[in-house]
Scaffold this motif. Sequence first.
Motif, mmCIF file in Angstrom:
data_model
loop_
_atom_site.group_PDB
_atom_site.id
_atom_site.type_symbol
_atom_site.label_atom_id
_atom_site.label_comp_id
_atom_site.label_asym_id
_atom_site.label_seq_id
_atom_site.Cartn_x
_atom_site.Cartn_y
_atom_site.Cartn_z
ATOM 1 N N SER A 19 -6.377 24.738 -35.674
ATOM 2 C CA SER A 19 -7.414 25.620 -36.203
ATOM 3 C C SER A 19 -7.741 26.777 -35.262
ATOM 4 C CB SER A 19 -8.688 24.828 -36.496
ATOM 5 O OG SER A 19 -9.164 24.206 -35.321
ATOM 6 N N SER A 20 -7.327 26.707 -33.995
ATOM 7 C CA SER A 20 -7.597 27.791 -33.051
ATOM 8 C C SER A 20 -6.655 28.972 -33.250
ATOM 9 C CB SER A 20 -7.454 27.285 -31.611
ATOM 10 O OG SER A 20 -8.422 26.299 -31.348
ATOM 11 N N PHE A 21 -5.517 28.743 -33.885
ATOM 12 C CA PHE A 21 -4.549 29.817 -34.097
ATOM 13 C C PHE A 21 -4.937 30.606 -35.342
ATOM 14 C CE2 PHE A 21 -0.354 31.108 -36.007
ATOM 15 C CZ PHE A 21 -0.174 32.204 -35.180
ATOM 16 N N ARG A 22 -5.575 31.776 -35.104
ATOM 17 C CA ARG A 22 -6.074 32.577 -36.214
ATOM 18 C C ARG A 22 -5.447 33.953 -36.299
ATOM 19 N NH1 ARG A 22 -10.740 30.374 -38.674
ATOM 20 N NH2 ARG A 22 -11.354 28.463 -37.634
ATOM 21 N N SER A 23 -4.876 34.456 -35.210
ATOM 22 C CA SER A 23 -4.251 35.777 -35.245
ATOM 23 C C SER A 23 -3.123 35.851 -34.223
ATOM 24 C CB SER A 23 -5.280 36.879 -34.996
ATOM 25 O OG SER A 23 -5.753 36.811 -33.671
ATOM 26 N N LEU A 24 -2.253 36.839 -34.419
ATOM 27 C CA LEU A 24 -1.125 37.042 -33.518
ATOM 28 C C LEU A 24 -1.020 38.525 -33.190
ATOM 29 C CD1 LEU A 24 1.418 35.888 -32.093
ATOM 30 C CD2 LEU A 24 2.675 36.426 -34.180
ATOM 31 N N GLU A 44 -5.098 34.024 -39.917
ATOM 32 C CA GLU A 44 -5.692 35.071 -40.750
ATOM 33 C C GLU A 44 -5.003 36.420 -40.675
ATOM 34 O OE1 GLU A 44 -9.725 35.217 -39.457
ATOM 35 O OE2 GLU A 44 -10.229 33.254 -40.285
ATOM 36 N N ALA A 45 -4.458 36.801 -39.501
ATOM 37 C CA ALA A 45 -4.021 38.194 -39.376
ATOM 38 C C ALA A 45 -2.960 38.411 -38.308
ATOM 39 C CB ALA A 45 -5.228 39.069 -39.053
ATOM 40 N N LEU A 46 -2.122 39.404 -38.570
ATOM 41 C CA LEU A 46 -1.262 40.004 -37.549
ATOM 42 C C LEU A 46 -1.990 41.228 -37.025
ATOM 43 C CD1 LEU A 46 2.246 39.996 -39.274
ATOM 44 C CD2 LEU A 46 1.489 38.508 -37.414
ATOM 45 N N SER A 47 -1.918 41.466 -35.720
ATOM 46 C CA SER A 47 -2.544 42.660 -35.166
ATOM 47 C C SER A 47 -1.547 43.412 -34.292
ATOM 48 C CB SER A 47 -3.792 42.294 -34.355
ATOM 49 O OG SER A 47 -3.436 41.503 -33.246
ATOM 50 N N MET A 48 -1.821 44.705 -34.077
ATOM 51 C CA MET A 48 -0.940 45.548 -33.290
ATOM 52 C C MET A 48 -1.683 46.841 -32.974
ATOM 53 S SD MET A 48 2.997 46.443 -34.254
ATOM 54 C CE MET A 48 2.527 47.304 -35.739
ATOM 55 N N SER A 49 -1.373 47.457 -31.853
ATOM 56 C CA SER A 49 -2.015 48.713 -31.478
ATOM 57 C C SER A 49 -1.666 49.813 -32.470
ATOM 58 C CB SER A 49 -1.577 49.145 -30.077
ATOM 59 O OG SER A 49 -1.973 48.196 -29.123
ATOM 60 N N ASP A 50 -2.593 50.740 -32.655
ATOM 61 C CA ASP A 50 -2.361 51.875 -33.554
ATOM 62 C C ASP A 50 -1.118 52.654 -33.144
ATOM 63 O OD1 ASP A 50 -4.522 51.363 -35.141
ATOM 64 O OD2 ASP A 50 -5.874 52.718 -34.079
ATOM 65 N N GLY A 51 -0.313 53.014 -34.121
ATOM 66 C CA GLY A 51 0.859 53.837 -33.872
ATOM 67 C C GLY A 51 2.084 53.096 -33.391
ATOM 68 N N ILE A 62 6.018 34.870 -43.726
ATOM 69 C CA ILE A 62 4.691 34.265 -43.613
ATOM 70 C C ILE A 62 4.517 33.387 -44.844
ATOM 71 C CG2 ILE A 62 2.208 34.671 -43.439
ATOM 72 C CD1 ILE A 62 2.853 37.399 -42.221
ATOM 73 N N GLU A 63 4.468 32.081 -44.640
ATOM 74 C CA GLU A 63 4.472 31.143 -45.760
ATOM 75 C C GLU A 63 3.442 30.031 -45.559
ATOM 76 O OE1 GLU A 63 8.695 30.649 -47.391
ATOM 77 O OE2 GLU A 63 9.037 30.871 -45.230
ATOM 78 N N HIS A 64 2.798 29.648 -46.652
ATOM 79 C CA HIS A 64 1.820 28.557 -46.647
ATOM 80 C C HIS A 64 0.732 28.793 -45.595
ATOM 81 C CE1 HIS A 64 4.083 26.071 -49.502
ATOM 82 N NE2 HIS A 64 5.162 26.513 -48.877
ATOM 83 N N CYS A 65 0.207 30.003 -45.590
ATOM 84 C CA CYS A 65 -0.903 30.358 -44.705
ATOM 85 C C CYS A 65 -2.082 30.743 -45.600
ATOM 86 C CB CYS A 65 -0.510 31.495 -43.767
ATOM 87 S SG CYS A 65 0.781 31.038 -42.579
ATOM 88 N N GLY A 66 -2.846 29.757 -45.982
ATOM 89 C CA GLY A 66 -3.885 29.933 -46.986
ATOM 90 C C GLY A 66 -5.010 30.874 -46.608
ATOM 91 N N SER A 67 -5.192 31.157 -45.310
ATOM 92 C CA SER A 67 -6.264 32.050 -44.868
ATOM 93 C C SER A 67 -5.762 33.436 -44.490
ATOM 94 C CB SER A 67 -6.991 31.443 -43.662
ATOM 95 O OG SER A 67 -7.608 30.229 -44.029
ATOM 96 N N PHE A 68 -4.460 33.671 -44.583
ATOM 97 C CA PHE A 68 -3.898 34.956 -44.165
ATOM 98 C C PHE A 68 -4.399 36.073 -45.077
ATOM 99 C CE2 PHE A 68 -0.426 38.149 -44.257
ATOM 100 C CZ PHE A 68 -0.535 38.572 -42.940
#
Length: 194
Positions: A19-24, A44-51, A62-68
């Motif tokens: 449950s601690s793994f929420r973003s990458l 829940e989310a993939l993140s990355m710097s602008d640009g 990305i499969e079977h990630c009900g909160s993504f």
Amino acid sequence: MFLPLYPPLQKLQLLSCGSSFRSLNMDLFPNLKTLSIGNNHYFEALSMSDGKSLEELTYLHIEHCGSFVSFPNGVLIAPKLIEFVINYCLKLKWLPKKMTSLSALNDFEVIDCPLMEPFLKMKVVCLLVCQDFEYPMMMKWNWQTLSHLTILHILGNKEDMEPFPEEGLLPTTITSLSIMSFAKLRSLDKNGLR
């Protein structure tokens, strides 16, 4: 805060994490070629710097990630991306608003993302749509703008599909059409296939 980079990493699989793994943060892996995230119900989310772009990424699953719910800043720049698969992400409503430099993409699959808004504004070589969408909604999408669409797969629909396809629905570039699990389908419309 400085984040350490892991340039050697080319393949990353994150399966059934807690449950601690929420973003990458994708900034950590500048040379990543394959990313698979599956069975992570709190992710829940993939993140990355602008640009920033994912210059080396070729496979994204990305499969079977009900909160993504979101992609990096609504943008996906991945010039080498070949396969883009989003399956069973029940809360995902939108694909990235700006999907640029996807000239290598030849497999695009969406399965059971019931909240997904119409996304067919992309022009790709092969588009694989396997979503349990409503047929009337499918008719509202502007399929004719997909001038590079050659392969279309449609899986699982509870609506009556007869006749299918309606005239003017499909682009004339399609060379391979698969229709699966439509129990009420009785015939194909010759005018729609002209």
